[in-house]
Motif scaffolding. Structure first.
Motif, mmCIF file in Angstrom:
data_model
loop_
_atom_site.group_PDB
_atom_site.id
_atom_site.type_symbol
_atom_site.label_atom_id
_atom_site.label_comp_id
_atom_site.label_asym_id
_atom_site.label_seq_id
_atom_site.Cartn_x
_atom_site.Cartn_y
_atom_site.Cartn_z
ATOM 1 N N LEU A 251 36.955 32.298 30.477
ATOM 2 C CA LEU A 251 36.643 31.506 29.295
ATOM 3 C C LEU A 251 37.319 32.091 28.059
ATOM 4 C CD1 LEU A 251 32.864 30.806 29.976
ATOM 5 C CD2 LEU A 251 34.751 29.177 30.158
ATOM 6 N N GLY A 252 37.358 33.408 27.968
ATOM 7 C CA GLY A 252 38.046 34.029 26.840
ATOM 8 C C GLY A 252 39.527 33.704 26.828
ATOM 9 N N ALA A 253 40.154 33.677 28.010
ATOM 10 C CA ALA A 253 41.578 33.345 28.090
ATOM 11 C C ALA A 253 41.838 31.930 27.604
ATOM 12 C CB ALA A 253 42.067 33.519 29.526
ATOM 13 N N ILE A 254 40.951 30.990 27.975
ATOM 14 C CA ILE A 254 41.169 29.597 27.564
ATOM 15 C C ILE A 254 40.854 29.413 26.090
ATOM 16 C CG2 ILE A 254 40.566 27.204 28.071
ATOM 17 C CD1 ILE A 254 39.685 28.088 30.828
ATOM 18 N N LEU A 255 39.834 30.108 25.610
ATOM 19 C CA LEU A 255 39.514 29.991 24.187
ATOM 20 C C LEU A 255 40.628 30.577 23.330
ATOM 21 C CD1 LEU A 255 35.712 30.942 24.230
ATOM 22 C CD2 LEU A 255 36.692 28.664 23.903
ATOM 23 N N LEU A 256 41.265 31.610 23.831
ATOM 24 C CA LEU A 256 42.354 32.225 23.075
ATOM 25 C C LEU A 256 43.631 31.409 23.177
ATOM 26 C CD1 LEU A 256 43.160 34.680 21.365
ATOM 27 C CD2 LEU A 256 43.774 35.858 23.504
ATOM 28 N N GLU A 257 43.915 30.887 24.382
ATOM 29 C CA GLU A 257 45.126 30.090 24.610
ATOM 30 C C GLU A 257 44.718 28.814 25.350
ATOM 31 O OE1 GLU A 257 48.055 32.470 26.566
ATOM 32 O OE2 GLU A 257 48.057 34.027 25.018
ATOM 33 N N PRO A 258 44.262 27.793 24.643
ATOM 34 C CA PRO A 258 43.699 26.587 25.281
ATOM 35 C C PRO A 258 44.645 25.868 26.221
ATOM 36 C CG PRO A 258 43.164 26.662 22.944
ATOM 37 C CD PRO A 258 44.164 27.748 23.176
ATOM 38 N N HIS A 259 45.950 25.982 26.043
ATOM 39 C CA HIS A 259 46.885 25.246 26.904
ATOM 40 C C HIS A 259 46.818 25.712 28.359
ATOM 41 C CE1 HIS A 259 49.132 28.929 25.892
ATOM 42 N NE2 HIS A 259 49.798 28.724 27.023
ATOM 43 N N ARG A 260 46.247 26.873 28.605
ATOM 44 C CA ARG A 260 46.167 27.379 29.984
ATOM 45 C C ARG A 260 45.126 26.627 30.816
ATOM 46 N NH1 ARG A 260 49.350 31.615 30.608
ATOM 47 N NH2 ARG A 260 49.958 32.844 28.757
ATOM 48 N N ALA A 261 44.258 25.872 30.183
ATOM 49 C CA ALA A 261 43.247 25.117 30.938
ATOM 50 C C ALA A 261 43.885 24.017 31.766
ATOM 51 C CB ALA A 261 42.213 24.530 29.981
ATOM 52 N N ALA A 262 45.058 23.518 31.361
ATOM 53 C CA ALA A 262 45.708 22.427 32.100
ATOM 54 C C ALA A 262 46.118 22.862 33.498
ATOM 55 C CB ALA A 262 46.922 21.925 31.319
ATOM 56 N N GLY A 263 46.376 24.130 33.709
ATOM 57 C CA GLY A 263 46.786 24.596 35.033
ATOM 58 C C GLY A 263 45.649 24.942 35.957
ATOM 59 N N LEU A 264 44.421 24.854 35.472
ATOM 60 C CA LEU A 264 43.252 25.205 36.299
ATOM 61 C C LEU A 264 42.653 23.924 36.858
ATOM 62 C CD1 LEU A 264 41.670 27.843 33.881
ATOM 63 C CD2 LEU A 264 43.354 28.219 35.703
ATOM 64 N N THR A 265 43.293 23.360 37.849
ATOM 65 C CA THR A 265 42.876 22.056 38.373
ATOM 66 C C THR A 265 41.890 22.160 39.540
ATOM 67 O OG1 THR A 265 44.816 22.038 39.833
ATOM 68 C CG2 THR A 265 45.040 20.998 37.667
ATOM 69 N N ARG A 266 41.794 23.300 40.178
ATOM 70 C CA ARG A 266 40.973 23.405 41.380
ATOM 71 C C ARG A 266 39.557 23.890 41.101
ATOM 72 N NH1 ARG A 266 44.274 26.030 46.282
ATOM 73 N NH2 ARG A 266 42.450 25.158 47.307
ATOM 74 N N ILE A 267 39.355 24.534 39.987
ATOM 75 C CA ILE A 267 38.027 25.050 39.691
ATOM 76 C C ILE A 267 37.167 23.937 39.097
ATOM 77 C CG2 ILE A 267 38.683 25.843 37.370
ATOM 78 C CD1 ILE A 267 36.784 28.211 37.804
ATOM 79 N N THR A 268 35.888 23.910 39.468
ATOM 80 C CA THR A 268 34.963 22.884 39.003
ATOM 81 C C THR A 268 33.914 23.512 38.091
ATOM 82 O OG1 THR A 268 33.511 23.189 40.921
ATOM 83 C CG2 THR A 268 35.278 21.562 41.118
ATOM 84 N N ILE A 269 33.196 22.646 37.398
ATOM 85 C CA ILE A 269 32.150 23.123 36.495
ATOM 86 C C ILE A 269 31.039 23.815 37.286
ATOM 87 C CG2 ILE A 269 30.419 22.364 34.807
ATOM 88 C CD1 ILE A 269 32.288 20.051 34.121
ATOM 89 N N GLU A 270 30.760 23.308 38.509
ATOM 90 C CA GLU A 270 29.693 23.886 39.327
ATOM 91 C C GLU A 270 30.009 25.295 39.793
ATOM 92 O OE1 GLU A 270 31.134 20.995 39.833
ATOM 93 O OE2 GLU A 270 29.568 19.604 39.156
ATOM 94 N N ALA A 271 31.252 25.727 39.665
ATOM 95 C CA ALA A 271 31.630 27.047 40.159
ATOM 96 C C ALA A 271 31.091 28.170 39.289
ATOM 97 C CB ALA A 271 33.155 27.160 40.247
ATOM 98 N N PHE A 272 30.667 27.883 38.064
ATOM 99 C CA PHE A 272 30.192 28.921 37.161
ATOM 100 C C PHE A 272 28.735 29.271 37.473
ATOM 101 C CE2 PHE A 272 33.885 27.218 35.113
ATOM 102 C CZ PHE A 272 34.463 28.311 34.479
ATOM 103 N N SER A 273 28.408 30.522 37.289
ATOM 104 C CA SER A 273 27.097 31.027 37.711
ATOM 105 C C SER A 273 26.002 30.801 36.685
ATOM 106 C CB SER A 273 27.198 32.523 38.017
ATOM 107 O OG SER A 273 27.584 33.256 36.852
#
Length: 371
Positions: A29-51
């Motif tokens: 989450l810190g990586a995406i908040l710092l560099e939001p454009h990196r979220a576009a490459g995370l296509t396989r992870i789902t919201i349910e994956a977070f603990s």
């Protein structure tokens, strides 16, 4: 001065530490908040994956908002405020301070895909654990009206979870998983009684033994009864005469009668009157074996998921091995409970005429004159 206990402080100290994946989620989450454009490459992870609900809400908010321009994002906190507002609609307790803390938790934003893969792997572990727990609890639930059918349905669901994990995480060379400790065998008086009745009725009706090839010694809870069933099956296959005397003699050759033991006392139940159907008792024993195997399978896979040293590849291998044993019993249960197909009607087909052969080279023998 004596320490005055603080209920709030002491309560926080008593909380268990978060799992290791919690810190990985913070880094992602810190990586995406710092560099939001990196979220576009995370296509396989789902919201349910977070603990946690907070991390899931933040990731959902990030995905719902368009990524800002890098130059603008470096100067203002507008996008971060939008993420905080959107996430706050889903969960409480999120603050601007926590978002800045997440950014500080990320050592390298370009490693975001690796962080996401770790989170996916731990989510797969949790899904597998939940499915295994449902299987073992269902196998023990005596209140279910269709206990076997429900247990087999949970086994199918567990198999689907394992297959899905195997598809998302390609196999790779690695060591095999460590085998959890085998549960101790608990002596069951009811099961032992059923096995004795089966052995007595099968001895009285040996013709049924050949029809019960779906029952194996592994289905018995008592080692002596398992070996006696092996003796009966061996005798039935070779067409031997079967009665209490011959079965005891066969048991002696299999080493079941120790020196000084009295056959009539040890195997006396073989000669008891048994007017019931052996296949009925065989199905009872196989049913118990199926439910016990399902429970052990679920507990085995659950133990694998609790071992943090077990990799995703090892989880798949270990789970499939455990499920293979359950599927074997499941196949035999299907054979035992499925009625044989009705005899197909023989169609009155006209046989085809014989094929023409070469012409005879000699004259046919003359017909004998009738006397």
């Amino acid at each position: 001065m004596p320490h005055t206990p603080d209920p709030i402080e002491d309560g926080l100290d008593s909380l268990p530490p978060p799992p290791p994946v919690f810190h990985v989620e913070q880094a992602l989450l810190g990586a995406i908040l710092l560099e939001p454009h990196r979220a576009a490459g995370l296509t396989r992870i789902t919201i349910e994956a977070f603990s946690t609900a907070a991390h899931a809400a933040l990731f959902a908010a990030i995905r719902s908002l368009p990524a800002p321009e890098p130059a603008e994002h470096a100067k203002t906190t507008t996008w971060l405020n939008q993420v905080l507002t959107a996430a706050g609609e889903q969960t409480r307790g999120l603050t601007t301070t926590y978002l800045h803390h997440l950014i500080q938790c990320c050592p390298e934003p370009r490693h975001a895909p690796a962080y996401a893969r770790i989170i996916e792997a731990e989510h797969a572990r949790r899904l597998l654990r939940d499915a295994a727990q449902r299987l073992l609890h269902t196998a023990l639930d005596t209140t279910l009206p269709q206990r076997v059918a429900t247990t087999l349905a949970e086994a199918t669901t567990l198999t689907t979870v394992v297959d899905d994990i195997a598809n998302r995480f390609p196999p790779h060379p690695g060591s095999l998983p460590r085998t959890p400790a085998t549960p101790a065998v608990v002596h069951d008086e009811e099961a032992s009684g059923d096995e004795e009745v089966l052995l007595a009725s099968a001895t009285a009706r040996p013709a049924s033994v050949e029809r019960m090839r779906w029952l194996t010694p592994a289905d018995f809870t008592h080692p002596l009864h398992a070996m006696l069933w092996r003796c009966l099956s061996t005798m039935a296959r070779r067409g031997a005469s079967i009665d209490p005397v011959t079965v005891r003699w066969e048991a002696q050759h299999h080493g079941l009668l120790t020196h000084g033991s009295e056959p009539a006392g040890l195997l006396g139940f073989l000669g008891e009157p048994a007017g019931c159907d052996p296949e009925y008792w065989g199905e009872r024993i196989l049913r118990r074996s199926l439910l016990t195997t399902a429970h052990h399978t679920g507990r085995h896979i659950e133990a694998l998921t609790h071992d943090p040293a077990t990799t995703t590849y090892q989880l798949v291998v270990g789970s499939r091995r455990a499920l293979a044993g359950l599927n074997t019993v499941r196949t035999r249960w299907h054979l035992a409970t499925t009625p044989p197909p009705a005899n197909a009607r023989v169609s009155n087909r006209i046989s085809a005429p014989p094929r023409a052969g070469p012409p005879p080279t000699t004259a046919p023998p003359a017909a004998r004159s009738a006397r």
